[in-house]
Design an enzyme around this catalytic site. Structure first.
Site, mmCIF file in Angstrom:
data_model
loop_
_atom_site.group_PDB
_atom_site.id
_atom_site.type_symbol
_atom_site.label_atom_id
_atom_site.label_comp_id
_atom_site.label_asym_id
_atom_site.label_seq_id
_atom_site.Cartn_x
_atom_site.Cartn_y
_atom_site.Cartn_z
ATOM 1 N N SER A 134 0.819 -1.217 0.000
ATOM 2 C CA SER A 134 0.000 0.000 0.000
ATOM 3 C C SER A 134 0.851 1.264 0.000
ATOM 4 O O SER A 134 0.404 2.312 -0.464
ATOM 5 C CB SER A 134 -0.955 0.000 1.196
ATOM 6 O OG SER A 134 -0.258 -0.199 2.408
ATOM 7 N N HIS A 187 1.515 5.165 4.700
ATOM 8 C CA HIS A 187 0.870 5.640 3.478
ATOM 9 C C HIS A 187 1.279 7.076 3.170
ATOM 10 O O HIS A 187 1.528 7.424 2.010
ATOM 11 C CB HIS A 187 -0.652 5.558 3.630
ATOM 12 C CG HIS A 187 -1.164 4.168 3.765
ATOM 13 N ND1 HIS A 187 -2.433 3.868 4.230
ATOM 14 C CD2 HIS A 187 -0.582 2.965 3.509
ATOM 15 C CE1 HIS A 187 -2.604 2.561 4.250
ATOM 16 N NE2 HIS A 187 -1.496 1.992 3.815
#
Length: 289
Positions: A134, A187
């Protein structure tokens, strides 16, 4: 009619998968392979390959390259594969397979990893392990958002005009709310590096001045400095005959808009518009001998 639509969608999906470029395929296979390896109980793959701030040292620097391939479970792996695949194949089709290999096993992974470790260990004083692709997803979302901003600077919601480059930031916060167990700072590190790699290289001088208050690290445009020299890549491709030996390989001469994501100008013919060009992503057409 419904069966025909289903058959058409299945055919398109199969064609899309068969046309994926080489590096994207390798990443998907590696993610699946690490998940399968994690099913055994002899070696804890997650503990071995996750990015753990307190475990980092000279002997464990390999974690900076292994953590994107390791996932918590099959659901985590599948969701990341679905999110990563279209973004990675676009990047590879534009930059080339060798560039992807050098960048994603180098600065585009290690820089956000160092950034995360610095935040987690020295700012927050925590030791939260992260794993999964991610971080790459958000990095590539940042790249795509900046390229979209060049073509379509704003979108309108009601009476508000919102810069298109901010879209991944909304996704970042939505992910933090919907999936509280996800790594917000992991992230965010990927997103910052994604912005930094593309922002400067896709803006003209006037736009750079207009965006000086928001671009921050993005002004570096470091992809131009971190990407391997084109002469070296061409020499390697020719010496090893990679086009002739590797199916789905994307060469320097095969990329869509050139080496550093230069988008077509307003005078570009319609046939070379972004929408048409992206339809060729993942093509196995070979140029050269």
């Amino acid at each position: 009619m419904p069966p025909n639509i289903t058959a058409l969608n299945t055919t398109r999906a199969r064609t899309y998968v068969f046309r994926l470029p080489l590096f994207t395929r390798v990443v998907i296979i590696a993610i699946v392979g690490f998940w399968l390896a994690g099913l055994q109980s002899i070696v804890d793959i997650q503990q071995w390959g996750a990015l753990i701030p307190d475990e980092m040292g000279l002997a464990t620097l390999y974690r900076m390259n292994t953590f994107p391939f390791i996932h918590l479970n099959i659901f985590h792996a599948v969701m990341n594969i679905l999110a990563l695949t279209p973004l990675m194949e676009r990047f590879e089709a534009e930059y080339g397979t060798l560039n992807c290999l050098a960048l994603f096993f180098g600065p585009l992974t290690t820089i956000p990893a160092f950034l995360y470790i610095g935040l987690e260990k020295f700012v927050f004083g925590n030791n939260v392990a992260v794993m999964g692709a991610s971080m790459w997803v958000f990095l590539l979302l940042g790249v795509e958002a900046v390229k979209t901003y060049k073509v379509n600077p704003n979108f309108v919601i009601g009476t508000y005009s919102i810069p298109t480059w901010t879209t991944p930031i909304g996704v970042l916060f939505a992910m933090a709310v919907l999936v509280p167990s996800s790594s917000f700072w992991g992230h965010a590190a990927g997103l910052v590096i994604g912005y930094g790699g593309m922002f400067s290289s896709t803006l003209n001088k006037k736009e750079k001045r207009q965006c000086a208050d928001v671009k921050g690290v993005a002004g570096l445009g470091y992809v131009k400095f971190l990407a391997p020299p084109e002469k070296i890549l061409r020499w390697i491709e020719g010496k090893l005959n990679l086009l002739g030996r590797l199916p789905h390989y994307v060469s320097i001469d095969q990329k869509t808009y050139g080496r550093f994501g230069v988008l077509p100008s307003n005078n570009t013919p319609a046939a070379a518009s972004p929408g048409v060009a992206l339809g060729l992503v993942g093509s196995t057409q070979r140029l050269g001998p």
